[in-house]
Scaffold this active site. Structure first.
Site, mmCIF file in Angstrom:
data_model
loop_
_atom_site.group_PDB
_atom_site.id
_atom_site.type_symbol
_atom_site.label_atom_id
_atom_site.label_comp_id
_atom_site.label_asym_id
_atom_site.label_seq_id
_atom_site.Cartn_x
_atom_site.Cartn_y
_atom_site.Cartn_z
ATOM 1 N N GLU A 143 -37.934 0.437 6.253
ATOM 2 C CA GLU A 143 -39.339 0.034 6.330
ATOM 3 C C GLU A 143 -40.013 0.096 4.962
ATOM 4 O O GLU A 143 -40.841 -0.747 4.635
ATOM 5 C CB GLU A 143 -40.121 0.865 7.347
ATOM 6 C CG GLU A 143 -41.532 0.363 7.497
ATOM 7 C CD GLU A 143 -42.176 0.658 8.838
ATOM 8 O OE1 GLU A 143 -43.322 0.221 9.034
ATOM 9 O OE2 GLU A 143 -41.540 1.308 9.692
ATOM 10 N N GLY B 271 -46.753 -3.102 9.097
ATOM 11 C CA GLY B 271 -45.648 -3.209 10.046
ATOM 12 C C GLY B 271 -46.095 -3.483 11.466
ATOM 13 O O GLY B 271 -47.049 -2.900 11.953
ATOM 14 N N HIS C 66 -27.467 1.485 13.826
ATOM 15 C CA HIS C 66 -26.759 2.460 13.006
ATOM 16 C C HIS C 66 -25.262 2.241 13.210
ATOM 17 O O HIS C 66 -24.742 2.446 14.298
ATOM 18 C CB HIS C 66 -27.204 3.875 13.369
ATOM 19 C CG HIS C 66 -28.690 4.031 13.297
ATOM 20 N ND1 HIS C 66 -29.376 4.003 12.103
ATOM 21 C CD2 HIS C 66 -29.631 4.163 14.261
ATOM 22 C CE1 HIS C 66 -30.666 4.133 12.330
ATOM 23 N NE2 HIS C 66 -30.851 4.226 13.642
ATOM 24 N N ARG D 26 -22.498 3.211 10.812
ATOM 25 C CA ARG D 26 -21.539 4.173 10.265
ATOM 26 C C ARG D 26 -22.299 5.408 9.791
ATOM 27 O O ARG D 26 -23.403 5.299 9.292
ATOM 28 C CB ARG D 26 -20.810 3.512 9.091
ATOM 29 C CG ARG D 26 -19.966 4.381 8.245
ATOM 30 C CD ARG D 26 -19.218 3.607 7.144
ATOM 31 N NE ARG D 26 -18.091 2.882 7.718
ATOM 32 C CZ ARG D 26 -18.068 1.565 7.954
ATOM 33 N NH1 ARG D 26 -19.088 0.812 7.640
ATOM 34 N NH2 ARG D 26 -17.019 1.005 8.505
ATOM 35 N N SER D 27 -21.683 6.568 9.931
ATOM 36 C CA SER D 27 -22.328 7.804 9.466
ATOM 37 C C SER D 27 -22.009 8.052 7.991
ATOM 38 O O SER D 27 -21.019 7.570 7.461
ATOM 39 C CB SER D 27 -21.881 9.000 10.315
ATOM 40 O OG SER D 27 -20.493 9.230 10.143
ATOM 41 N N HIS E 67 -38.211 -14.734 7.099
ATOM 42 C CA HIS E 67 -39.350 -15.635 7.298
ATOM 43 C C HIS E 67 -40.557 -15.075 6.536
ATOM 44 O O HIS E 67 -40.880 -13.894 6.678
ATOM 45 C CB HIS E 67 -39.688 -15.730 8.794
ATOM 46 C CG HIS E 67 -41.024 -16.343 9.088
ATOM 47 N ND1 HIS E 67 -41.273 -17.677 8.957
ATOM 48 C CD2 HIS E 67 -42.178 -15.769 9.496
ATOM 49 C CE1 HIS E 67 -42.552 -17.915 9.276
ATOM 50 N NE2 HIS E 67 -43.114 -16.768 9.613
ATOM 51 N N GLY F 205 -44.324 -16.196 6.363
ATOM 52 C CA GLY F 205 -45.361 -17.112 6.837
ATOM 53 C C GLY F 205 -46.751 -16.651 6.459
ATOM 54 O O GLY F 205 -46.928 -15.618 5.812
ATOM 55 N N ARG G 177 -49.115 -15.636 8.567
ATOM 56 C CA ARG G 177 -49.592 -14.532 9.408
ATOM 57 C C ARG G 177 -48.524 -13.485 9.734
ATOM 58 O O ARG G 177 -48.866 -12.373 10.135
ATOM 59 C CB ARG G 177 -50.185 -15.073 10.717
ATOM 60 C CG ARG G 177 -51.494 -15.777 10.480
ATOM 61 C CD ARG G 177 -52.555 -14.751 10.135
ATOM 62 N NE ARG G 177 -53.726 -15.355 9.524
ATOM 63 C CZ ARG G 177 -54.403 -14.814 8.524
ATOM 64 N NH1 ARG G 177 -54.030 -13.677 8.002
ATOM 65 N NH2 ARG G 177 -55.451 -15.400 8.033
#
Length: 140
Positions: free
Chosen positions: A64, A83, A90, A92-93, A107, A109, A111
Site C-alpha cells: 500500500e 486507498g 501471500h 512464499r514465506s 489503470h 483514470g 477518478r
C-alpha cells in the site's frame, strides 16, 4: 515516456516516510522509474509474525505504501489519491533479509487508479502479489 505528473526525487520520497508506519518498519523507496516505483523493507523482528516469518500485514503495508506513493505521483496537480481497496496473495514465506516491492499501474483514470505490487525476496522469488485500488479526490 513517464506517467508521473508530480516530481519527487528519492530523498524527498524517503523524507515522506518520517514519522509514519513506513519509517517504523524500515521501508525505503529505492527507485522511481518512468512508470513504476520500487521499495524495500527488512524482514526482522519489526516485520515478523509469531512464527518468525514475514507478517502478511507487513507485506500489505509495503504494497500500500508503494502503490499509494506511485498513485499520488500519477495524479493531477490539485488532486490526491487515497486507498479504496487492497488485496494480497501471500505466496512464499521469508524469515530474514530484505523484500523488494515493485508497483506498476494497471489503470490510471480521472477518478480511480489500480496498481499491482509484486513483492519478492532476495532471490527474486515472489513472496506476495497485491492489487491496490485508489480513489482520486480533490486535494485538501
Amino acid at each position: 515516456m513517464t506517467i508521473w505528473k508530480q516530481a519527487l526525487d528519492l530523498v524527498q520520497a524517503n523524507d515522506m516516510m518520517k514519522n509514519t508506519i513506513g519509517e517504523t518498519l524500515g521501508l525505503m523507496i529505492t527507485e522511481i522509474g518512468v512508470d513504476y516505483v520500487v521499495g524495500t523493507m527488512p524482514v526482522d523482528k519489526r516485520t515478523h509474525q509469531p512464527m518468525g516469518i514475514l507478517h502478511g500485514g507487513a507485506s500489505v503495508v509495503l504494497a500500500e505504501s508503494l502503490g499509494s506513493f506511485a498513485a499520488n505521483l500519477a495524479c493531477d496537480i490539485g488532486t490526491a489519491c487515497v486507498g479504496l481497496d487492497i488485496n494480497a496473495n501471500h505466496i512464499r514465506s521469508v524469515r530474514s533479509g530484505l523484500v523488494t516491492g515493485v508497483a506498476r499501474a494497471v489503470h490510471v483514470g480521472r477518478r480511480t487508479q489500480v496498481w499491482e505490487i509484486r513483492i519478492a525476496d532476495e532471490a527474486d522469488k515472489t513472496v506476495c502479489v497485491s492489487r491496490l485500488t485508489m480513489a482520486v479526490i480533490d486535494a485538501v
